[in-house]
Each structure stands twice: as C-alpha cells, then as structure tokens.
Design a protein around this motif. Structure first.
Motif, mmCIF file in Angstrom:
data_model
loop_
_atom_site.group_PDB
_atom_site.id
_atom_site.type_symbol
_atom_site.label_atom_id
_atom_site.label_comp_id
_atom_site.label_asym_id
_atom_site.label_seq_id
_atom_site.Cartn_x
_atom_site.Cartn_y
_atom_site.Cartn_z
ATOM 1 N N ASP A 39 0.826 -1.214 0.000
ATOM 2 C CA ASP A 39 0.000 0.000 0.000
ATOM 3 C C ASP A 39 0.860 1.265 0.000
ATOM 4 O OD1 ASP A 39 -2.283 -1.497 -0.048
ATOM 5 O OD2 ASP A 39 -2.658 -1.375 2.115
ATOM 6 N N ARG A 87 -7.288 2.774 1.048
ATOM 7 C CA ARG A 87 -8.302 2.450 0.036
ATOM 8 C C ARG A 87 -8.876 1.045 0.231
ATOM 9 N NH1 ARG A 87 -3.550 0.937 -1.806
ATOM 10 N NH2 ARG A 87 -3.397 -0.919 -3.109
ATOM 11 N N ARG A 88 -8.116 0.120 0.831
ATOM 12 C CA ARG A 88 -8.597 -1.252 0.964
ATOM 13 C C ARG A 88 -9.314 -1.485 2.290
ATOM 14 N NH1 ARG A 88 -4.024 -5.355 -1.325
ATOM 15 N NH2 ARG A 88 -2.642 -4.307 0.165
ATOM 16 N N PRO A 91 -12.584 1.914 2.073
ATOM 17 C CA PRO A 91 -12.719 2.553 0.755
ATOM 18 C C PRO A 91 -13.855 3.578 0.696
ATOM 19 C CG PRO A 91 -13.517 0.302 0.691
ATOM 20 C CD PRO A 91 -12.854 0.481 2.016
ATOM 21 N N ASN A 124 -11.953 -0.746 -5.505
ATOM 22 C CA ASN A 124 -11.887 -1.468 -4.234
ATOM 23 C C ASN A 124 -13.260 -1.614 -3.598
ATOM 24 O OD1 ASN A 124 -8.879 -1.946 -3.139
ATOM 25 N ND2 ASN A 124 -8.906 -0.131 -4.443
ATOM 26 N N ARG A 128 -14.872 -5.280 -2.645
ATOM 27 C CA ARG A 128 -14.972 -5.658 -1.238
ATOM 28 C C ARG A 128 -16.319 -5.370 -0.573
ATOM 29 N NH1 ARG A 128 -9.819 -4.287 -2.370
ATOM 30 N NH2 ARG A 128 -8.214 -5.686 -1.537
ATOM 31 N N GLY A 174 -13.968 -4.121 -11.142
ATOM 32 C CA GLY A 174 -14.083 -4.603 -9.763
ATOM 33 C C GLY A 174 -15.078 -5.740 -9.629
ATOM 34 N N ARG A 178 -14.176 -9.458 -8.399
ATOM 35 C CA ARG A 178 -14.905 -9.999 -7.250
ATOM 36 C C ARG A 178 -15.586 -11.324 -7.598
ATOM 37 N NH1 ARG A 178 -19.071 -6.621 -3.510
ATOM 38 N NH2 ARG A 178 -19.822 -8.339 -2.202
#
Length: 436
Positions: A39, A87-88, A91, A124, A128, A174, A178
């Motif tokens: 990161d 960001r992870r 987010p 992200n 997620r 994304g 995912r």
C-alpha cells in the motif's frame, strides 16, 4: 513467432501466458505477506504522479479555467492521492473524504488529473463491499461532476463524460475481479468439502469392513473352537476305554484346526499391503452345509438336514447363501457350547423354499436334565446368560439378516413343539431385493 520453416510456434503464446500468470501470483503473494508495504509503494507512486502533474503545469492543458489558484491545485492533488493508503480497509470513507475536493476541483475549473484516482477507490468498493455501497460510490463520484457541468456549461463534456466512463470501467473491472474471487473461493470450499466427505466415507467403509471381518472371525473361530472342544471332551472320555476312538478324536481336532487356520488366512490375507497373493476361495454357501454338519457330528452332536419346497431355478445370491450358512453355523455352535451333552441332545437344520423367501430353521432338543433354569440355552443362546448373544451371537445373526431385508427370531421352542427345553433359531430371507 515462426521457426526456420515458417511454421507458427504455438507454444509462444502459451509460454507468455504462463509467465504472466507466474508473475501475477508472485505479486499477489507479496501483497498477502506485506500488505502495508504494498500500500505504501502504490500510494507513493500516485502521490508522485499527482505532484509531478502540478509542478510540470500539466494540469493547465486540460483545465477549464487555467487561472485556478496553484495552492488549491496542490492541495487537491494531494487530497486525491494520499488517502489511497486506506483504500482497501476503508474505501467508502476514503471516497467520502475525496468528495468535497472533487467538488472544489470542478468548481474552480482546475480539473486536475489526480481526480481520476477516485476510480481506484471505486474499484476497491466494487471488490470488497456490497452493491449498495457501489451505488453510493456512483452518487459521490458523479454529483460533483454534475455541479461542475452547471458551473461551466460550455465545457460540460470534458468535465462529465470522461469521469463517467472511468467510473463505469472501474466498477465493471471490480465486479469481474470480485466474481472470479468468489468463484475461486467456492471451488476451494467445494474441494475441501469433497475431501472431508471422502475421508468420512473412507472411515465409514473401514468401520464397516472391521465389523464384517470381526463377524466372520467370530463365526469361524467360535464354530471351530466349539467343535474342537467337543472332540477333546469326547476324546478324553474315550481315552481310558477306547484308545482308538481317542486317536480318531485327535485326528478330527487336527483337521478342524487346520480348516480354521485356512479360513483365517484367507480372511486376513486381503488385509495385507500387497493382497495379490491372498487366497480368494469363494465364501461358503448352501452346498457347504453338509460339510458343516459333518464337523458338528464329529464333535458329538447328532444333527440332520432337511430340505422342503422346490429350490428356485436361479440359486440365491452368494451373499444370501453366506447369511444362511453363517446363521446355521452360529446356531449349531451355540448348541455345542451351551447344550449339556446328553444322549437325547440333537439338532436339526431345515431349509424351506417358498415362492419369494427362504426359511432356515435350526432347532435342538435342549437339556432335558437341567432345563433353561439350570443354565442350558440351546441353539440360539440367551442374552441374559451373557452368552454369545451378548456379543456377536444373535446380534450378529440379526445384522446379517437385515442386510437382505430378512428377519431372525431366536428363543425357546413353543410348548406344543418338540422338547420343552429346546431352542430354535428361525431366519426368513427374501430371495430378491426389495424395491426401494
């Protein structure tokens, strides 16, 4: 790529794909091992990109209003890049933090290129968070752009359209990532479940096999030892008066012992690591009953065999024949073990064929001297005596019968049938499998 003959080498694309896959796997492995370091590196790269865009003046080439204050441009560039460090983990909060700066970006007309870093956060969120969060991300991203389009109507297309396309691509990418991750996780979970089910089936099969072997060993050892005991008792009794009969009893003991050892070797031979040399003699069936009864007679128990009804055109299956044989063997073994030897003690095995079933009835005359109260219990054994029925006796016979939907009854003879102290074992075995 082609070889010397101009033929296309099909292995090159495959090799390139394999190399790319290995490289991606190394990157993922590094990310898993050191997520914070990854990161920091990625955030530092984007911060450097944003600062260079400011210091080089590149933002002026796309700005709607190049007169925007430079300190504000630097502040917005850092506001779009530095928060990527989170960001992870957070987010949606990062995107919410960027929204006021996005509004200031389009309202001043600076339109710094670092604003596109919002799409990294959108990616992200799509990977997620639930789809509801992605919808909110779309609102937070496009609302400032709509305000900027109202502020500068002559340049609305440069403000709105590129960012809208960038949001759509980031969200779609994304979602694809995912979906692939969830599919891979589902495959891994299914593989683990199949492994657990395989191990469970193996344990159940091993337990069933141990039970089967224990039942077979009980039948083999119990019967042959009972015969040997009867022969030994008879030989000891005859040794003083008739040495020839004692010698015959010893010979019969040796033959019975060798037969028991042979059957045990055949049963245990399949348990070796390399069972290629194991004997695979067929299991006994109804045709072997005469040989069984001959051994019982040699042990001193008179027994006769009777067959009623007409045998079917196709003989019963090997499993059913083995069940009938073992039930008769177990019943006669218990008669030898628990019936007090007297001149009146005898047994009978009756096979009765009917249209759809086979009946095996084993009866004995019991102990006329002591009766059941004295401890004799005849062909089947009594559970309250702590005899074979408490272990592998009647329970084992019932298990064998249940394998083929059969029933087994064991108990004293009815008062109006045979000896008042007699015992019987009755097996009813369907000749065909019951439809499920």
């Amino acid at each position: 790529m082609t070889n010397d003959h101009g033929e296309e080498r099909a292995s090159s694309p495959i090799a390139l794909t394999g190399h790319t896959q290995r490289l991606l796997q190394r990157v993922r492995a590094f990310d898993v091992r050191r997520p914070l370091l990854w990161d920091l590196v990625l955030t530092a790269f984007w911060v450097l990109f944003a600062v260079l865009d400011y210091t080089s003046g590149g933002w002026r080439t796309v700005a709607v209003d190049p007169r925007a204050p430079e300190p504000a441009v630097l502040l917005m560039s850092l506001a779009f890049s530095v928060p990527l460090l989170r960001r992870r983990t957070q987010p949606l909060a990062v995107l919410l933090f960027m929204t006021p700066f996005s509004l200031a970006n389009v309202w001043t007309g600076a339109v710094v290129q670092a604003a596109y870093l919002q799409q990294v956060v959108v990616f992200n969120i799509a990977v997620r968070l639930p789809m509801r969060a992605l919808a909110w991300a779309g609102v937070l991203t496009t609302a400032p752009l709509a305000a900027g389009a109202l502020r500068f109507p002559q340049g609305w297309d440069r403000l709105f359209v590129p960012h809208l396309w960038a949001f759509a691509l980031a969200a779609l990418l994304g979602i694809v990532v995912r979906t692939r991750k969830e599919y891979t996780a589902a495959l891994v979970d299914r593989a683990h479940r199949l492994e657990r089910e395989r191990d469970q089936r193996a344990r159940l099969a091993a337990a069933a096999e141990r039970t089967r072997i224990a039942r077979e060993m009980h039948d083999i050892i119990g019967h042959n030892l009972s015969v040997i005991t009867g022969l030994a008792d008879g030989g000891a009794y005859a040794a003083a008066k008739n040495p020839q009969r004692a010698g015959e009893a010893l010979e019969a003991i040796g033959a019975t012992s060798r037969q028991a050892l042979t059957e045990l070797r055949r049963l245990l031979g399949v348990l070796r690591d390399d069972p290629a040399d194991a004997q695979r003699t067929p299991q006994p069936g109804l045709d072997d009953l005469e040989e069984l009864l001959a051994g019982v007679r040699a042990a001193g128990l008179p027994v006769r065999l009777s067959v009623r009804g007409t045998p079917p055109h196709s003989p019963p299956t090997a499993g059913r024949q083995l069940t009938a044989y073992r039930v008769a063997q177990e019943a006669l073994t218990n008669t030898l073990k628990h019936g007090r030897p007297t001149a009146s003690l005898s047994a009978e095995v009756a096979l009765t064929y009917r249209a759809t079933e086979l009946e095996v009835l084993v009866t004995d005359t019991g102990d006329t001297a002591g009766g059941h109260e004295a401890g004799g219990h005849g062909a089947g054994g009594r559970e309250e005596d702590g005899g074979e029925a408490a272990g592998q006796g009647i329970a084992g016979m019932r298990e064998r019968a249940s394998l083929y939907d059969g029933t087994l009854e064991a108990g004293p003879l009815p008062p109006d049938v045979g000896s008042p102290t007699g015992w019987r074992v009755r097996l009813l075995l369907p000749l065909e499998d019951t439809p499920k």
